[in-house]
Design a protein around this motif. Structure first.
Motif, PDB file in Angstrom:
ATOM      1  N   VAL A 234      41.906  43.187  44.805  1.00  0.00           N
ATOM      2  CA  VAL A 234      41.623  42.232  45.498  1.00  0.00           C
ATOM      3  C   VAL A 234      41.796  40.937  44.630  1.00  0.00           C
ATOM      4  CG1 VAL A 234      40.498  40.213  46.873  1.00  0.00           C
ATOM      5  CG2 VAL A 234      40.141  42.604  47.377  1.00  0.00           C
ATOM      6  N   VAL A 235      42.991  39.830  44.036  1.00  0.00           N
ATOM      7  CA  VAL A 235      43.182  38.941  43.034  1.00  0.00           C
ATOM      8  C   VAL A 235      43.163  37.692  43.763  1.00  0.00           C
ATOM      9  CG1 VAL A 235      43.534  40.540  41.834  1.00  0.00           C
ATOM     10  CG2 VAL A 235      45.659  39.067  43.275  1.00  0.00           C
ATOM     11  N   THR A 236      43.215  36.073  42.836  1.00  0.00           N
ATOM     12  CA  THR A 236      43.009  35.105  43.439  1.00  0.00           C
ATOM     13  C   THR A 236      44.820  34.925  42.812  1.00  0.00           C
ATOM     14  OG1 THR A 236      42.392  34.599  41.415  1.00  0.00           O
ATOM     15  CG2 THR A 236      40.836  34.809  44.135  1.00  0.00           C
ATOM     16  N   ALA A 237      45.599  33.673  43.497  1.00  0.00           N
ATOM     17  CA  ALA A 237      47.164  32.848  43.292  1.00  0.00           C
ATOM     18  C   ALA A 237      46.515  31.866  43.791  1.00  0.00           C
ATOM     19  CB  ALA A 237      47.070  34.195  42.917  1.00  0.00           C
ATOM     20  N   SER A 238      47.561  31.176  43.123  1.00  0.00           N
ATOM     21  CA  SER A 238      48.184  30.379  43.802  1.00  0.00           C
ATOM     22  C   SER A 238      49.702  29.734  44.131  1.00  0.00           C
ATOM     23  CB  SER A 238      47.183  28.268  43.247  1.00  0.00           C
ATOM     24  OG  SER A 238      48.558  27.571  43.631  1.00  0.00           O
ATOM     25  N   GLY A 239      50.465  30.229  44.854  1.00  0.00           N
ATOM     26  CA  GLY A 239      51.373  30.319  45.770  1.00  0.00           C
ATOM     27  C   GLY A 239      52.144  28.637  45.479  1.00  0.00           C
ATOM     28  N   LEU A 240      51.641  27.925  45.416  1.00  0.00           N
ATOM     29  CA  LEU A 240      51.979  26.278  45.344  1.00  0.00           C
ATOM     30  C   LEU A 240      52.109  26.159  43.638  1.00  0.00           C
ATOM     31  CD1 LEU A 240      52.577  23.661  46.685  1.00  0.00           C
ATOM     32  CD2 LEU A 240      50.282  23.020  46.219  1.00  0.00           C
ATOM     33  N   THR A 241      51.343  26.267  43.083  1.00  0.00           N
ATOM     34  CA  THR A 241      51.402  25.776  41.218  1.00  0.00           C
ATOM     35  C   THR A 241      52.021  26.828  40.651  1.00  0.00           C
ATOM     36  OG1 THR A 241      49.642  26.822  40.596  1.00  0.00           O
ATOM     37  CG2 THR A 241      49.829  24.764  41.995  1.00  0.00           C
ATOM     38  N   GLY A 242      52.178  28.798  41.082  1.00  0.00           N
ATOM     39  CA  GLY A 242      52.555  29.353  40.382  1.00  0.00           C
ATOM     40  C   GLY A 242      51.202  30.700  39.457  1.00  0.00           C
ATOM     41  N   HIS A 243      49.824  29.665  39.907  1.00  0.00           N
ATOM     42  CA  HIS A 243      48.803  29.931  38.752  1.00  0.00           C
ATOM     43  C   HIS A 243      48.252  31.832  39.254  1.00  0.00           C
ATOM     44  CE1 HIS A 243      45.484  30.114  36.686  1.00  0.00           C
ATOM     45  NE2 HIS A 243      44.238  30.312  37.393  1.00  0.00           N
ATOM     46  N   ASP A 244      48.709  31.970  38.744  1.00  0.00           N
ATOM     47  CA  ASP A 244      48.067  34.096  38.053  1.00  0.00           C
ATOM     48  C   ASP A 244      49.059  35.116  39.481  1.00  0.00           C
ATOM     49  OD1 ASP A 244      46.375  33.644  37.171  1.00  0.00           O
ATOM     50  OD2 ASP A 244      44.455  34.159  38.489  1.00  0.00           O
ATOM     51  N   VAL A 245      50.618  34.344  39.674  1.00  0.00           N
ATOM     52  CA  VAL A 245      51.677  35.131  40.606  1.00  0.00           C
ATOM     53  C   VAL A 245      52.092  36.142  39.721  1.00  0.00           C
ATOM     54  CG1 VAL A 245      53.755  35.038  41.122  1.00  0.00           C
ATOM     55  CG2 VAL A 245      52.418  33.432  42.072  1.00  0.00           C
ATOM     56  N   ASP A 246      51.624  36.356  38.868  1.00  0.00           N
ATOM     57  CA  ASP A 246      52.322  36.749  37.911  1.00  0.00           C
ATOM     58  C   ASP A 246      51.033  38.587  37.780  1.00  0.00           C
ATOM     59  OD1 ASP A 246      50.763  35.599  36.275  1.00  0.00           O
ATOM     60  OD2 ASP A 246      51.768  36.243  34.335  1.00  0.00           O
ATOM     61  N   GLY A 247      49.650  37.900  38.050  1.00  0.00           N
ATOM     62  CA  GLY A 247      48.919  38.734  38.146  1.00  0.00           C
ATOM     63  C   GLY A 247      48.674  39.669  38.939  1.00  0.00           C
ATOM     64  N   VAL A 248      49.349  38.746  39.960  1.00  0.00           N
ATOM     65  CA  VAL A 248      49.288  39.380  42.131  1.00  0.00           C
ATOM     66  C   VAL A 248      50.852  40.511  41.558  1.00  0.00           C
ATOM     67  CG1 VAL A 248      50.325  39.174  43.964  1.00  0.00           C
ATOM     68  CG2 VAL A 248      49.069  37.672  43.035  1.00  0.00           C
ATOM     69  N   TRP A 249      51.841  40.387  41.028  1.00  0.00           N
ATOM     70  CA  TRP A 249      52.649  41.224  40.882  1.00  0.00           C
ATOM     71  C   TRP A 249      52.554  42.313  39.626  1.00  0.00           C
ATOM     72  CZ3 TRP A 249      57.022  42.568  43.286  1.00  0.00           C
ATOM     73  CH2 TRP A 249      57.850  43.487  42.732  1.00  0.00           C
ATOM     74  N   ALA A 250      51.385  42.291  39.082  1.00  0.00           N
ATOM     75  CA  ALA A 250      50.791  43.588  38.338  1.00  0.00           C
ATOM     76  C   ALA A 250      50.414  44.673  38.191  1.00  0.00           C
ATOM     77  CB  ALA A 250      50.188  43.013  37.162  1.00  0.00           C
ATOM     78  N   GLN A 251      49.504  44.075  39.915  1.00  0.00           N
ATOM     79  CA  GLN A 251      49.300  44.559  40.718  1.00  0.00           C
ATOM     80  C   GLN A 251      49.963  45.811  41.647  1.00  0.00           C
ATOM     81  OE1 GLN A 251      45.935  45.352  40.856  1.00  0.00           O
ATOM     82  NE2 GLN A 251      45.684  43.762  39.162  1.00  0.00           N
ATOM     83  N   VAL A 252      50.732  45.053  42.151  1.00  0.00           N
ATOM     84  CA  VAL A 252      51.965  45.537  42.738  1.00  0.00           C
ATOM     85  C   VAL A 252      52.436  46.900  41.954  1.00  0.00           C
ATOM     86  CG1 VAL A 252      53.953  45.971  43.909  1.00  0.00           C
ATOM     87  CG2 VAL A 252      52.721  43.684  44.490  1.00  0.00           C
ATOM     88  N   LEU A 253      52.809  46.934  40.651  1.00  0.00           N
ATOM     89  CA  LEU A 253      53.032  47.869  40.267  1.00  0.00           C
ATOM     90  C   LEU A 253      52.693  48.559  39.584  1.00  0.00           C
ATOM     91  CD1 LEU A 253      55.783  45.746  37.357  1.00  0.00           C
ATOM     92  CD2 LEU A 253      56.478  46.503  39.013  1.00  0.00           C
ATOM     93  N   LYS A 254      50.954  48.390  39.245  1.00  0.00           N
ATOM     94  CA  LYS A 254      49.899  48.996  39.893  1.00  0.00           C
ATOM     95  C   LYS A 254      49.892  50.161  40.602  1.00  0.00           C
ATOM     96  CE  LYS A 254      47.624  47.124  35.976  1.00  0.00           C
ATOM     97  NZ  LYS A 254      45.133  46.483  35.982  1.00  0.00           N
ATOM     98  N   HIS A 255      49.883  49.736  41.533  1.00  0.00           N
ATOM     99  CA  HIS A 255      50.493  49.929  42.620  1.00  0.00           C
ATOM    100  C   HIS A 255      51.182  51.605  43.000  1.00  0.00           C
ATOM    101  CE1 HIS A 255      51.230  51.836  46.654  1.00  0.00           C
ATOM    102  NE2 HIS A 255      49.945  51.977  46.969  1.00  0.00           N
ATOM    103  N   ARG A 256      52.572  51.024  42.106  1.00  0.00           N
ATOM    104  CA  ARG A 256      53.473  52.070  41.834  1.00  0.00           C
ATOM    105  C   ARG A 256      53.263  53.270  41.027  1.00  0.00           C
ATOM    106  NH1 ARG A 256      58.821  51.112  43.012  1.00  0.00           N
ATOM    107  NH2 ARG A 256      60.063  52.421  42.283  1.00  0.00           N
ATOM    108  N   GLU A 257      52.580  52.804  39.720  1.00  0.00           N
ATOM    109  CA  GLU A 257      52.435  53.381  39.048  1.00  0.00           C
ATOM    110  C   GLU A 257      51.454  54.587  39.527  1.00  0.00           C
ATOM    111  OE1 GLU A 257      49.972  53.765  34.405  1.00  0.00           O
ATOM    112  OE2 GLU A 257      51.339  51.661  35.339  1.00  0.00           O
ATOM    113  N   HIS A 258      49.855  53.874  40.136  1.00  0.00           N
ATOM    114  CA  HIS A 258      49.440  55.195  40.539  1.00  0.00           C
ATOM    115  C   HIS A 258      50.014  56.340  42.394  1.00  0.00           C
ATOM    116  CE1 HIS A 258      45.656  56.424  43.407  1.00  0.00           C
ATOM    117  NE2 HIS A 258      46.634  56.331  44.245  1.00  0.00           N
ATOM    118  N   LEU A 259      50.800  55.611  42.511  1.00  0.00           N
ATOM    119  CA  LEU A 259      51.807  56.130  43.439  1.00  0.00           C
ATOM    120  C   LEU A 259      52.384  57.897  43.004  1.00  0.00           C
ATOM    121  CD1 LEU A 259      53.781  54.354  46.121  1.00  0.00           C
ATOM    122  CD2 LEU A 259      51.675  55.677  46.296  1.00  0.00           C
ATOM    123  N   GLY A 260      53.193  57.285  41.374  1.00  0.00           N
ATOM    124  CA  GLY A 260      53.629  58.232  40.342  1.00  0.00           C
ATOM    125  C   GLY A 260      55.472  58.385  41.112  1.00  0.00           C
ATOM    126  N   VAL A 261      56.343  59.289  40.328  1.00  0.00           N
ATOM    127  CA  VAL A 261      57.275  59.766  40.512  1.00  0.00           C
ATOM    128  C   VAL A 261      57.585  60.292  41.890  1.00  0.00           C
ATOM    129  CG1 VAL A 261      59.093  60.334  39.796  1.00  0.00           C
ATOM    130  CG2 VAL A 261      58.022  58.609  38.561  1.00  0.00           C
TER     131      VAL A 261
END
Length: 325
Positions: A234-261
């Motif tokens: 669970v992360v926090t972000a601001s779509g309006l200002t773009g604050h920590d949006v990159d952190g949200v995407w990083a978590q998406v990629l972590k989930h993908r890494e967790h799934l594995g190939v």
């Protein structure tokens, strides 16, 4: 419609052909459905597991479109090609749809590395159009490596979109009260990443509320998920200002890494199996609606139902009997 020409245009990344191809796969006209099958069979050769498919949903007013635009701009700045499939609710009376996502994503819509496709939900479960999976295939064949699917509303029906993407992202905001309580059971069971939106660091009060909501949701998720399972961050972000949006995407990629190939390949294969049955059900529905025998009794059954002379179960039996005969 020239399928070969569409294929060449899609593979070359030409936007006009990509748009025409998505229109084709969205169509319910029988002749278009046949052409769409031909197109999609050819595109299957271009299928790649390297694309990232993300479903995004959230409570009304959470700012999904603003967040998606901010995320999309971040991704295109990183060299990605972003496809956005934003499904708008269709009118229950006219079947029409406002399709306003391009106006809400004004900056992303003019980005040459982004393609936004607002589509009517056509009354399907959860507001996810029947052709969304096929539209993703078209976008991926055109070189879009990040596909974002925005869904309408939130609730149990969101399993529809969770069943066609790699990662399901749930957007929420602080102080949703009973509204959030009512959706926790269903939505958190299928969520992979949670983002508390509107956490603007310039507004200290709102930022504190967002962090408090994030802690509450983290606790709820630990109860919902079993031992050894992926526990959605669970992360926090601001779509309006773009604050920590990159952190949200990083978590998406972590989930993908967790799934594995292997896990990702298995997940997509299972989704294809479910999608196959969805197509079968859709085709049977179309055949039922256009069947001559059904049409011959439809008016009579409708009149009997409205007059109270026939119950729904008996009416259904008569319609199926007409189809079987």
């Amino acid at each position: 419609m020239d399928v070969a020409g569409l294929l060449d245009g899609i593979r070359a990344g030409r936007r006009a052909q990509v748009a025409r191809a998505i229109t084709l796969v969205e169509s319910t006209a029988p002749r278009h459905r046949a052409l769409a099958r031909e197109l999609l069979t050819a595109l299957a050769e271009d299928a790649q597991a390297s694309s990232v498919r993300v479903g995004i949903s959230g409570v009304p007013g959470v700012g999904k479109s603003t967040f998606i635009e901010s995320l999309g701009i971040h991704l295109t700045s990183q060299g990605h090609k972003v496809g956005v499939l934003a499904v708008d609710p269709s009118s229950v009376r006219t079947g029409g749809s406002v399709l306003g996502d391009k106006t809400r994503m004004s900056s992303l819509s003019v980005d040459p590395n982004a393609f936004i496709r607002p589509s009517p939900s056509a009354g399907t479960l959860g507001g996810v159009a029947r052709a969304t999976t096929q539209a993703m295939a078209v976008l991926e064949a055109a070189g879009y490596d990040a596909i974002l699917v925005e869904t309408v509303g939130v609730g149990q029906s969101e399993v529809t979109v969770a069943g066609m993407v790699d990662t399901f992202l749930f957007l929420t905001i602080a102080n949703t009260g009973d509204q959030l309580q009512g959706i926790k059971k269903g939505i958190l069971e299928i969520t992979d990443v949670v983002a508390v939106n509107k956490a603007d660091p310039a507004d200290e009060s709102r930022s504190q509320q967002a962090r408090a909501a994030a802690r509450e949701l983290s606790g709820a998720l630990r109860l919902v998920r079993g031992h050894g399972e992926w526990v959605p961050p669970v992360v926090t972000a601001s779509g309006l200002t773009g604050h920590d949006v990159d952190g949200v995407w990083a978590q998406v990629l972590k989930h993908r890494e967790h799934l594995g190939v292997d896990g990702l390949a298995r997940k997509r294969a299972e989704q294809q199996l479910e999608f196959t049955w969805a197509l079968v059900r859709d085709e049977l529905d179309q055949r039922l609606r256009h069947h001559a025998g059904v049409k011959s009794v439809q008016r009579e059954i409708r009149a009997a139902l409205l007059a109270g002379e026939l119950t729904a179960p008996l009416a259904a039996d008569r319609i199926l009997a007409a189809y079987d005969s």
